[in-house]
Motif scaffolding. Structure first.
Motif, PDB file in Angstrom:
ATOM      1  N   TRP A   1      -6.355 -12.161  -5.048  1.00  0.00           N
ATOM      2  CA  TRP A   1      -5.557 -11.224  -5.839  1.00  0.00           C
ATOM      3  C   TRP A   1      -4.996 -10.076  -4.936  1.00  0.00           C
ATOM      4  O   TRP A   1      -5.461  -9.956  -4.076  1.00  0.00           O
ATOM      5  N   PRO A   2      -3.566  -9.564  -5.674  1.00  0.00           N
ATOM      6  CA  PRO A   2      -3.144  -8.619  -5.069  1.00  0.00           C
ATOM      7  C   PRO A   2      -3.860  -7.385  -4.612  1.00  0.00           C
ATOM      8  O   PRO A   2      -4.392  -6.842  -5.731  1.00  0.00           O
ATOM      9  N   PHE A   3      -3.786  -6.738  -3.430  1.00  0.00           N
ATOM     10  CA  PHE A   3      -3.955  -5.137  -3.199  1.00  0.00           C
ATOM     11  C   PHE A   3      -2.873  -4.645  -2.578  1.00  0.00           C
ATOM     12  O   PHE A   3      -2.844  -5.181  -1.302  1.00  0.00           O
ATOM     13  N   LEU A   4      -1.977  -3.683  -3.239  1.00  0.00           N
ATOM     14  CA  LEU A   4      -0.997  -3.370  -2.666  1.00  0.00           C
ATOM     15  C   LEU A   4      -0.950  -1.938  -2.217  1.00  0.00           C
ATOM     16  O   LEU A   4      -1.574  -1.285  -2.808  1.00  0.00           O
ATOM     17  N   VAL A   5      -0.097  -1.556  -1.357  1.00  0.00           N
ATOM     18  CA  VAL A   5       0.173  -0.052  -0.951  1.00  0.00           C
ATOM     19  C   VAL A   5       1.774   0.097  -1.057  1.00  0.00           C
ATOM     20  O   VAL A   5       2.513  -0.796  -0.690  1.00  0.00           O
ATOM     21  N   ALA A   6       1.937   1.151  -1.446  1.00  0.00           N
ATOM     22  CA  ALA A   6       3.326   1.992  -1.390  1.00  0.00           C
ATOM     23  C   ALA A   6       3.474   2.945  -0.198  1.00  0.00           C
ATOM     24  O   ALA A   6       2.509   3.832  -0.211  1.00  0.00           O
ATOM     25  N   THR A   7       4.439   2.641   0.509  1.00  0.00           N
ATOM     26  CA  THR A   7       4.618   3.435   1.896  1.00  0.00           C
ATOM     27  C   THR A   7       5.757   4.279   1.780  1.00  0.00           C
ATOM     28  O   THR A   7       6.669   3.433   1.588  1.00  0.00           O
ATOM     29  N   GLY A   8       5.761   5.443   2.445  1.00  0.00           N
ATOM     30  CA  GLY A   8       7.292   6.083   2.556  1.00  0.00           C
ATOM     31  C   GLY A   8       6.985   7.424   3.081  1.00  0.00           C
ATOM     32  O   GLY A   8       5.800   8.046   3.280  1.00  0.00           O
ATOM     33  N   PRO A   9       8.171   8.118   2.945  1.00  0.00           N
ATOM     34  CA  PRO A   9       8.127   9.548   3.590  1.00  0.00           C
ATOM     35  C   PRO A   9       7.478  10.506   2.370  1.00  0.00           C
ATOM     36  O   PRO A   9       7.370  10.276   1.360  1.00  0.00           O
ATOM     37  N   LEU A  10       6.875  11.513   2.859  1.00  0.00           N
ATOM     38  CA  LEU A  10       6.052  12.354   1.905  1.00  0.00           C
ATOM     39  C   LEU A  10       6.580  13.669   2.493  1.00  0.00           C
ATOM     40  O   LEU A  10       6.678  14.459   3.573  1.00  0.00           O
ATOM     41  N   ALA A  11       7.104  14.590   1.493  1.00  0.00           N
ATOM     42  CA  ALA A  11       7.586  16.089   1.510  1.00  0.00           C
ATOM     43  C   ALA A  11       8.721  15.957   2.890  1.00  0.00           C
ATOM     44  O   ALA A  11       9.714  15.043   2.590  1.00  0.00           O
ATOM     45  N   ASP A  12       8.797  16.714   3.587  1.00  0.00           N
ATOM     46  CA  ASP A  12       9.639  16.912   4.651  1.00  0.00           C
ATOM     47  C   ASP A  12       9.092  15.983   6.049  1.00  0.00           C
ATOM     48  O   ASP A  12      10.046  15.996   6.947  1.00  0.00           O
ATOM     49  N   ASP A  13       8.409  15.221   5.686  1.00  0.00           N
ATOM     50  CA  ASP A  13       7.732  14.343   6.992  1.00  0.00           C
ATOM     51  C   ASP A  13       8.442  13.029   6.930  1.00  0.00           C
ATOM     52  O   ASP A  13       8.059  12.363   5.751  1.00  0.00           O
ATOM     53  N   ASP A  14       9.296  12.439   7.743  1.00  0.00           N
ATOM     54  CA  ASP A  14      10.011  11.170   7.683  1.00  0.00           C
ATOM     55  C   ASP A  14       8.921  10.163   7.924  1.00  0.00           C
ATOM     56  O   ASP A  14       9.420   8.940   7.832  1.00  0.00           O
ATOM     57  N   ALA A  15       7.753  10.352   8.713  1.00  0.00           N
ATOM     58  CA  ALA A  15       6.844   9.467   9.095  1.00  0.00           C
ATOM     59  C   ALA A  15       6.423   8.648   7.594  1.00  0.00           C
ATOM     60  O   ALA A  15       6.061   9.237   6.670  1.00  0.00           O
ATOM     61  N   PRO A  16       5.973   7.414   7.588  1.00  0.00           N
ATOM     62  CA  PRO A  16       5.759   6.500   6.603  1.00  0.00           C
ATOM     63  C   PRO A  16       4.153   7.069   6.435  1.00  0.00           C
ATOM     64  O   PRO A  16       3.144   7.274   7.051  1.00  0.00           O
ATOM     65  N   HIS A  17       3.606   7.406   4.985  1.00  0.00           N
ATOM     66  CA  HIS A  17       2.605   7.592   4.518  1.00  0.00           C
ATOM     67  C   HIS A  17       1.974   6.612   3.500  1.00  0.00           C
ATOM     68  O   HIS A  17       3.049   6.152   2.541  1.00  0.00           O
ATOM     69  N   VAL A  18       0.863   6.154   3.180  1.00  0.00           N
ATOM     70  CA  VAL A  18       0.455   5.666   1.927  1.00  0.00           C
ATOM     71  C   VAL A  18       0.683   6.516   0.807  1.00  0.00           C
ATOM     72  O   VAL A  18       0.270   7.655   0.891  1.00  0.00           O
ATOM     73  N   LEU A  19       1.706   6.033  -0.101  1.00  0.00           N
ATOM     74  CA  LEU A  19       1.746   7.052  -1.287  1.00  0.00           C
ATOM     75  C   LEU A  19       1.379   6.693  -2.464  1.00  0.00           C
ATOM     76  O   LEU A  19       1.048   7.374  -3.588  1.00  0.00           O
ATOM     77  N   GLY A  20       0.405   5.444  -2.401  1.00  0.00           N
ATOM     78  CA  GLY A  20      -0.125   4.995  -3.635  1.00  0.00           C
ATOM     79  C   GLY A  20      -0.722   3.543  -3.351  1.00  0.00           C
ATOM     80  O   GLY A  20      -0.113   2.929  -2.412  1.00  0.00           O
ATOM     81  N   PHE A  21      -1.586   3.075  -4.182  1.00  0.00           N
ATOM     82  CA  PHE A  21      -1.911   1.634  -4.244  1.00  0.00           C
ATOM     83  C   PHE A  21      -2.489   1.114  -5.593  1.00  0.00           C
ATOM     84  O   PHE A  21      -2.303   2.048  -6.447  1.00  0.00           O
ATOM     85  N   ALA A  22      -2.323  -0.028  -5.650  1.00  0.00           N
ATOM     86  CA  ALA A  22      -2.511  -0.886  -6.789  1.00  0.00           C
ATOM     87  C   ALA A  22      -3.092  -2.339  -6.420  1.00  0.00           C
ATOM     88  O   ALA A  22      -2.896  -2.711  -5.432  1.00  0.00           O
TER      89      ALA A  22
END
Length: 188
Positions: free
Chosen positions: A56-77
């Motif tokens: 089964w899939p276990f996914l994360v969405a990553t991307g910048p958060l606020a003013d930080d360009d580094a990738p962060h985990v923004l959510g999961f499903a």
């Protein structure tokens, strides 16, 4: 959040501390989950391993958060078999949570679409979402509060399939759940 920087991908063990952090917020501050204590990181590792081992899939969405360009985990499903009995083998329950700082930007819809595609590819036929709600604390008449999760799921083809009243007690009040369902079968 620039959409070009967003990536939705399978979760890896290094993502699970962020998954645990995001989920802990909902455990401690909302009715979105009936957990009353945040699961341990070890519990998340076990869940991730079990779901991925089952295909089964276990996914994360990553991307910048606020003013930080580094990738962060923004959510999961993720999805997993709805109930353990064999006849439920192609019916899954879907779970989705976003970092509170990443809500309201369309990320939930993209992540939900991706996990549904993954569930379909893994052989799921029906998807269940269990969405908690309860009396609106600002309404003395006790009307049911509309949740962003219900709105998200309805926008993505889920329909209400049933309601269970007062099945959970959290943060000093009784909470109901609405079961939502979406078919992944191709149209006839």
């Amino acid at each position: 959040m620039p959409t070009t920087a967003l990536e939705i991908r399978p979760a890896v063990p290094d993502d699970l501390a962020d998954v645990a952090r995001i989920y802990a917020h909902y455990v401690e501050h909302t009715l979105a989950t009936f957990d009353t204590e945040p699961p341990t990181l070890e519990t998340w590792h076990d869940k991730h391993a079990a779901l991925t081992r089952a295909g089964w899939p276990f996914l994360v969405a990553t991307g910048p958060l606020a003013d930080d360009d580094a990738p962060h985990v923004l959510g999961f499903a993720y999805t997993g078999q709805y109930r353990p009995k064999a006849a439920y083998g192609r019916t899954v329950e879907e779970t989705i949570y976003l970092d509170p700082a990443a809500t309201g930007q369309g990320l939930g819809g993209r992540l939900l679409d991706a996990v549904l595609d993954g569930a379909r590819d893994a052989g799921a036929r029906e998807v269940i979402a269990v969405i908690a709600d309860g009396p609106d604390p600002d309404d003395p008449a006790g009307t049911v509060a509309r949740t962003p999760s219900a709105t998200l799921h309805e926008r993505h083809g889920f329909g209400a399939a049933g309601r269970l009243e007062d099945v959970g007690h959290k943060h000093g009040r009784w909470v109901a759940v609405t079961l939502y369902q979406r078919s992944l079968r191709p149209p006839a």
